[in-house]
Design an enzyme around this catalytic site. Structure first.
Site, PDB file in Angstrom:
ATOM      1  N   HIS A  69     -14.890   1.502  -1.258  1.00  0.00           N
ATOM      2  CA  HIS A  69     -13.789   0.622  -0.823  1.00  0.00           C
ATOM      3  C   HIS A  69     -12.733   1.367  -0.033  1.00  0.00           C
ATOM      4  CE1 HIS A  69     -14.935  -2.372  -4.262  1.00  0.00           C
ATOM      5  NE2 HIS A  69     -15.737  -2.451  -3.226  1.00  0.00           N
ATOM      6  N   THR A  72     -14.765   0.061 -15.110  1.00  0.00           N
ATOM      7  CA  THR A  72     -14.804  -1.013 -14.117  1.00  0.00           C
ATOM      8  C   THR A  72     -15.144  -2.335 -14.788  1.00  0.00           C
ATOM      9  OG1 THR A  72     -15.821  -1.834 -12.072  1.00  0.00           O
ATOM     10  CG2 THR A  72     -17.216  -0.461 -13.492  1.00  0.00           C
ATOM     11  N   ALA A 118     -12.079   6.627 -20.595  1.00  0.00           N
ATOM     12  CA  ALA A 118     -12.775   7.599 -19.743  1.00  0.00           C
ATOM     13  C   ALA A 118     -12.354   9.026 -20.085  1.00  0.00           C
ATOM     14  CB  ALA A 118     -12.470   7.300 -18.283  1.00  0.00           C
ATOM     15  N   ARG A 168       1.804   1.900  -3.489  1.00  0.00           N
ATOM     16  CA  ARG A 168       0.696   2.481  -4.275  1.00  0.00           C
ATOM     17  C   ARG A 168       0.464   3.944  -3.866  1.00  0.00           C
ATOM     18  NH1 ARG A 168      -4.010  -1.673  -3.521  1.00  0.00           N
ATOM     19  NH2 ARG A 168      -5.189  -0.250  -4.847  1.00  0.00           N
ATOM     20  N   CYS A 227      -5.851   2.031  13.475  1.00  0.00           N
ATOM     21  CA  CYS A 227      -5.289   0.960  14.318  1.00  0.00           C
ATOM     22  C   CYS A 227      -6.229  -0.245  14.328  1.00  0.00           C
ATOM     23  CB  CYS A 227      -5.103   1.492  15.743  1.00  0.00           C
ATOM     24  SG  CYS A 227      -4.748   0.198  16.949  1.00  0.00           S
ATOM     25  N   ASP A 275      -8.088   6.090  -4.549  1.00  0.00           N
ATOM     26  CA  ASP A 275      -6.992   7.032  -4.861  1.00  0.00           C
ATOM     27  C   ASP A 275      -7.330   8.500  -4.631  1.00  0.00           C
ATOM     28  OD1 ASP A 275      -7.632   6.346  -8.401  1.00  0.00           O
ATOM     29  OD2 ASP A 275      -8.638   7.748  -7.043  1.00  0.00           O
ATOM     30  N   CYS A 280      -2.193   2.475  21.656  1.00  0.00           N
ATOM     31  CA  CYS A 280      -2.280   1.108  22.238  1.00  0.00           C
ATOM     32  C   CYS A 280      -1.245   0.153  21.664  1.00  0.00           C
ATOM     33  CB  CYS A 280      -3.691   0.538  21.982  1.00  0.00           C
ATOM     34  SG  CYS A 280      -3.900  -0.076  20.294  1.00  0.00           S
ATOM     35  N   TYR A 332       0.838  -1.218   0.000  1.00  0.00           N
ATOM     36  CA  TYR A 332       0.000   0.000   0.000  1.00  0.00           C
ATOM     37  C   TYR A 332       0.863   1.254   0.000  1.00  0.00           C
ATOM     38  CZ  TYR A 332      -4.307  -2.533   0.150  1.00  0.00           C
ATOM     39  OH  TYR A 332      -5.351  -3.354  -0.222  1.00  0.00           O
ATOM     40  N   CYS A 349       0.318   1.848  16.674  1.00  0.00           N
ATOM     41  CA  CYS A 349      -0.595   2.849  17.222  1.00  0.00           C
ATOM     42  C   CYS A 349       0.053   3.536  18.430  1.00  0.00           C
ATOM     43  CB  CYS A 349      -1.886   2.145  17.640  1.00  0.00           C
ATOM     44  SG  CYS A 349      -3.057   3.180  18.519  1.00  0.00           S
TER      45      CYS A 349
HETATM   46  C1  BV8 Z   1     -18.209  -8.261   0.895  1.00  0.00           C
HETATM   47  C2  BV8 Z   1      -9.847  -2.165  -2.029  1.00  0.00           C
HETATM   48  C3  BV8 Z   1     -19.795  -8.896   2.518  1.00  0.00           C
HETATM   49  C4  BV8 Z   1      -8.502  -2.609  -1.684  1.00  0.00           C
HETATM   50  C5  BV8 Z   1     -11.033  -3.876  -3.282  1.00  0.00           C
HETATM   51  C6  BV8 Z   1     -16.049 -14.838  -0.154  1.00  0.00           C
HETATM   52  C7  BV8 Z   1     -16.112 -14.215   1.089  1.00  0.00           C
HETATM   53  C8  BV8 Z   1     -16.534 -12.907   1.224  1.00  0.00           C
HETATM   54  C9  BV8 Z   1     -16.909 -12.187   0.114  1.00  0.00           C
HETATM   55  C10 BV8 Z   1     -16.818 -12.821  -1.099  1.00  0.00           C
HETATM   56  C11 BV8 Z   1     -16.414 -14.126  -1.272  1.00  0.00           C
HETATM   57  N1  BV8 Z   1     -16.446 -14.438  -2.597  1.00  0.00           N
HETATM   58  C12 BV8 Z   1     -16.860 -13.369  -3.292  1.00  0.00           C
HETATM   59  C13 BV8 Z   1     -17.083 -12.396  -2.388  1.00  0.00           C
HETATM   60  C14 BV8 Z   1     -17.521 -11.106  -2.655  1.00  0.00           C
HETATM   61  C15 BV8 Z   1     -16.249 -10.291  -2.892  1.00  0.00           C
HETATM   62  C16 BV8 Z   1     -16.085 -10.238  -4.401  1.00  0.00           C
HETATM   63  O1  BV8 Z   1     -16.838  -9.554  -5.043  1.00  0.00           O
HETATM   64  N2  BV8 Z   1     -15.109 -10.997  -4.935  1.00  0.00           N
HETATM   65  C17 BV8 Z   1     -14.981 -11.018  -6.405  1.00  0.00           C
HETATM   66  C18 BV8 Z   1     -13.502 -10.916  -6.790  1.00  0.00           C
HETATM   67  C19 BV8 Z   1     -15.638 -12.278  -6.924  1.00  0.00           C
HETATM   68  N3  BV8 Z   1     -16.504  -8.989  -2.337  1.00  0.00           N
HETATM   69  C20 BV8 Z   1     -16.090  -8.698  -1.103  1.00  0.00           C
HETATM   70  O2  BV8 Z   1     -15.402  -9.415  -0.404  1.00  0.00           O
HETATM   71  C21 BV8 Z   1     -16.569  -7.357  -0.593  1.00  0.00           C
HETATM   72  N4  BV8 Z   1     -17.138  -7.495   0.704  1.00  0.00           N
HETATM   73  O3  BV8 Z   1     -18.712  -8.972   0.074  1.00  0.00           O
HETATM   74  O4  BV8 Z   1     -18.655  -8.147   2.190  1.00  0.00           O
HETATM   75  C22 BV8 Z   1     -19.299 -10.140   3.145  1.00  0.00           C
HETATM   76  C23 BV8 Z   1     -18.422 -10.047   4.208  1.00  0.00           C
HETATM   77  C24 BV8 Z   1     -18.004 -11.212   4.804  1.00  0.00           C
HETATM   78  C25 BV8 Z   1     -18.443 -12.449   4.335  1.00  0.00           C
HETATM   79  C26 BV8 Z   1     -19.314 -12.529   3.241  1.00  0.00           C
HETATM   80  C27 BV8 Z   1     -19.719 -11.359   2.641  1.00  0.00           C
HETATM   81  C28 BV8 Z   1     -15.421  -6.379  -0.488  1.00  0.00           C
HETATM   82  C29 BV8 Z   1     -14.771  -6.190  -1.842  1.00  0.00           C
HETATM   83  C30 BV8 Z   1     -13.786  -5.037  -1.771  1.00  0.00           C
HETATM   84  C31 BV8 Z   1     -12.402  -5.520  -2.141  1.00  0.00           C
HETATM   85  N5  BV8 Z   1     -11.506  -4.381  -2.183  1.00  0.00           N
HETATM   86  N6  BV8 Z   1     -10.224  -2.819  -3.270  1.00  0.00           N
HETATM   87  C32 BV8 Z   1      -7.502  -2.149  -2.707  1.00  0.00           C
HETATM   88  O5  BV8 Z   1      -7.873  -1.401  -3.646  1.00  0.00           O
HETATM   89  O6  BV8 Z   1      -6.362  -2.530  -2.556  1.00  0.00           O
HETATM   90  S1  BV8 Z   1     -11.512  -4.528  -4.753  1.00  0.00           S
HETATM   91  C33 BV8 Z   1     -10.698  -3.865  -6.071  1.00  0.00           C
HETATM   92  O7  BV8 Z   1     -11.470  -4.290  -7.219  1.00  0.00           O
HETATM   93  C34 BV8 Z   1     -10.694  -2.353  -6.174  1.00  0.00           C
HETATM   94  O8  BV8 Z   1     -11.529  -1.682  -5.260  1.00  0.00           O
HETATM   95  C35 BV8 Z   1     -11.249  -2.144  -7.560  1.00  0.00           C
HETATM   96  O9  BV8 Z   1     -11.761  -0.918  -7.749  1.00  0.00           O
HETATM   97  C36 BV8 Z   1     -12.257  -3.216  -7.574  1.00  0.00           C
HETATM   98  C37 BV8 Z   1     -12.952  -3.526  -8.855  1.00  0.00           C
HETATM   99  O10 BV8 Z   1     -11.996  -3.567  -9.866  1.00  0.00           O
HETATM  100  P1  BV8 Z   1     -12.116  -2.433 -11.006  1.00  0.00           P
HETATM  101  O11 BV8 Z   1     -12.123  -1.098 -10.359  1.00  0.00           O
HETATM  102  O12 BV8 Z   1     -13.255  -2.760 -11.875  1.00  0.00           O
HETATM  103  O13 BV8 Z   1     -10.724  -2.590 -11.733  1.00  0.00           O
HETATM  104  P2  BV8 Z   1     -10.317  -3.690 -12.818  1.00  0.00           P
HETATM  105  O14 BV8 Z   1      -8.844  -3.597 -13.013  1.00  0.00           O
HETATM  106  O15 BV8 Z   1     -10.947  -4.997 -12.459  1.00  0.00           O
HETATM  107  O16 BV8 Z   1     -11.031  -3.193 -14.169  1.00  0.00           O
HETATM  108  C38 BV8 Z   1     -10.590  -1.986 -14.781  1.00  0.00           C
HETATM  109  C39 BV8 Z   1     -11.532  -1.741 -15.944  1.00  0.00           C
HETATM  110  O17 BV8 Z   1     -11.181  -0.505 -16.534  1.00  0.00           O
HETATM  111  C40 BV8 Z   1     -11.432  -2.791 -17.034  1.00  0.00           C
HETATM  112  O18 BV8 Z   1     -12.740  -3.164 -17.449  1.00  0.00           O
HETATM  113  C41 BV8 Z   1     -10.704  -2.064 -18.180  1.00  0.00           C
HETATM  114  O19 BV8 Z   1     -11.179  -2.499 -19.463  1.00  0.00           O
HETATM  115  C42 BV8 Z   1     -11.126  -0.642 -17.945  1.00  0.00           C
HETATM  116  N7  BV8 Z   1     -10.206   0.393 -18.395  1.00  0.00           N
HETATM  117  C43 BV8 Z   1      -8.863   0.334 -18.517  1.00  0.00           C
HETATM  118  N8  BV8 Z   1      -8.398   1.553 -18.937  1.00  0.00           N
HETATM  119  C44 BV8 Z   1      -9.477   2.378 -19.045  1.00  0.00           C
HETATM  120  C45 BV8 Z   1     -10.628   1.648 -18.708  1.00  0.00           C
HETATM  121  N9  BV8 Z   1     -11.863   2.178 -18.728  1.00  0.00           N
HETATM  122  C46 BV8 Z   1     -11.967   3.471 -19.106  1.00  0.00           C
HETATM  123  N10 BV8 Z   1     -10.916   4.245 -19.442  1.00  0.00           N
HETATM  124  C47 BV8 Z   1      -9.664   3.731 -19.418  1.00  0.00           C
HETATM  125  N11 BV8 Z   1      -8.604   4.509 -19.771  1.00  0.00           N
HETATM  126 ZN    ZN Z   2      -4.652   1.512  18.881  1.00  0.00          ZN
END
Ligand code: BV8
Ligand code: ZN
Length: 261
Positions: free
Chosen positions: A121, A191, A234, A72, A129, A106, A153, A69, A150
């Site tokens: 997100h 996305t 975009a 990034r 912490c 970002d 703590c 991180y 922290c």
């Molecule tokens: C949740 C933050 C409820 C960190 C991110 C098992 C257990 C628990 C949950 C799950 C599970 N299995 C599945 C899930 C659900 C899971 C999920 O969806 N998994 C997916 C992979 C299948 N989701 C979760 O876990 C979420 N929480 O469900 O909580 C819960 C809780 C407990 C138990 C059960 C349920 C939390 C998800 C959040 C994860 N954190 N990021 C960090 O950034 O480091 S996700 C990460 O992916 C980023 O946030 C990112 O934004 C996000 C989505 O990706 P995109 O933004 O779409 O980026 P990507 O590269 O994929 O695509 C880019 C696109 O841009 C492409 O289409 C490309 O063509 C296009 N592009 C490229 N250039 C351009 C362009 N477009 C326009 N112009 C350009 N120039």
């Molecule tokens: Zn603390």
């Protein structure tokens, strides 16, 4: 003047819209130089999400995750919002309510000047912490090598981002759903639409009556589900849309030729 054909019903809808929801992902920031996640050169191509963006990964190897991180954060500190971010800010002068719902951590929408931004997100510029939750702001000078602790703590400091398996921030999520239910137009931009529940925002908006248009250089799950798909970057498509909207607003009673505008 741009040559791109824009769907007529998009501009008709935008010309009279009260509220527009712009749902963005990593592609929105790609032209600023922020690597996407899932493209060939994307971040995840070197790491798997479960290796880094989960609490278990952090507890297993806090140093690796913290440094990833920090790396990034360094990239993000050197870049600027792009023409796409700026176009969405300009839209605020043409549409009464423009709401950004972003998966990006970002902070570029706010830095560009967007006034209503919901970060589903989290935000890489914030940390807290894991034990007591106190916010933590690393200052470059005294930042220790390795994972900061922290001051109150001694707990490990983590980035304030939502990892896989973690709940989304409730207030942001509820505000995003409320905005989706009230939108006349939903633009999903840059996305892959694979991460839930965030990726359900455009379908919530469409079910509530919004026109959903997906903007992406590649088709994907959201372009299939949308009313219209505009293939493009975009930083090019959004200025096109806002430019046409400005023209329409300045000559309200012009009727564009029947075919695409
Ligand atoms: C949740 C933050 C409820 C960190 C991110 C098992 C257990 C628990 C949950 C799950 C599970 N299995 C599945 C899930 C659900 C899971 C999920 O969806 N998994 C997916 C992979 C299948 N989701 C979760 O876990 C979420 N929480 O469900 O909580 C819960 C809780 C407990 C138990 C059960 C349920 C939390 C998800 C959040 C994860 N954190 N990021 C960090 O950034 O480091 S996700 C990460 O992916 C980023 O946030 C990112 O934004 C996000 C989505 O990706 P995109 O933004 O779409 O980026 P990507 O590269 O994929 O695509 C880019 C696109 O841009 C492409 O289409 C490309 O063509 C296009 N592009 C490229 N250039 C351009 C362009 N477009 C326009 N112009 C350009 N120039
Ligand atoms: Zn603390």
């Amino acid at each position: 003047m741009n040559s791109r054909e824009l769907p007529r019903r998009l501009l008709d809808r935008l010309a009279t819209a009260h509220s527009v929801l712009v749902f963005t992902g990593a592609g929105m920031s790609a032209e600023s130089g922020v690597p996407t996640f899932r493209g060939a050169e994307g971040i995840w191509s070197t790491f798997k999400p479960e290796e880094l963006a989960t609490m278990n990964a952090f507890l297993r190897n806090p140093q690796l995750v913290w440094e990833w991180y920090a790396h990034r954060r360094t990239i993000i500190a050197t870049i600027q919002p792009n023409a796409g971010h700026r176009a969405v800010v300009a839209m605020e002068k043409l549409v009464p309510h423009v709401v950004i719902v972003t998966q990006n951590i970002d902070n570029l929408h706010r830095r560009a000047g967007s006034t209503t931004v919901y970060e589903l997100h989290g935000n890489i510029e914030r940390n807290y912490c894991v034990k007591c939750g106190s916010p933590h702001q690393p200052d470059a000078e005294t930042a220790p090598v390795g994972v900061p602790r922290c001051a109150s703590c001694g707990g490990l400091i983590r980035p304030d981002v939502v990892w896989f398996g973690e709940m989304l921030p409730e207030d942001e999520w509820n505000a995003a759903v409320r905005a989706a239910n009230g939108a006349d137009v939903c633009l999903s931009v840059g996305t892959s639409g694979v991460v839930y529940p965030a990726a359900s925002i455009p379908s919530i908006a469409r079910r509530a009556g919004a026109l959903h248009v997906d903007v992406n250089p590649e088709p994907g799950p959201l372009s299939e589900a949308a009313d219209e798909f505009i293939r493009g970057l975009a930083g090019e498509v959004l200025p096109d849309i806002v430019g046409r909207l400005e023209e329409l607003r300045s000559r309200p009673n012009i009727t564009e030729p029947e075919k695409g505008l």
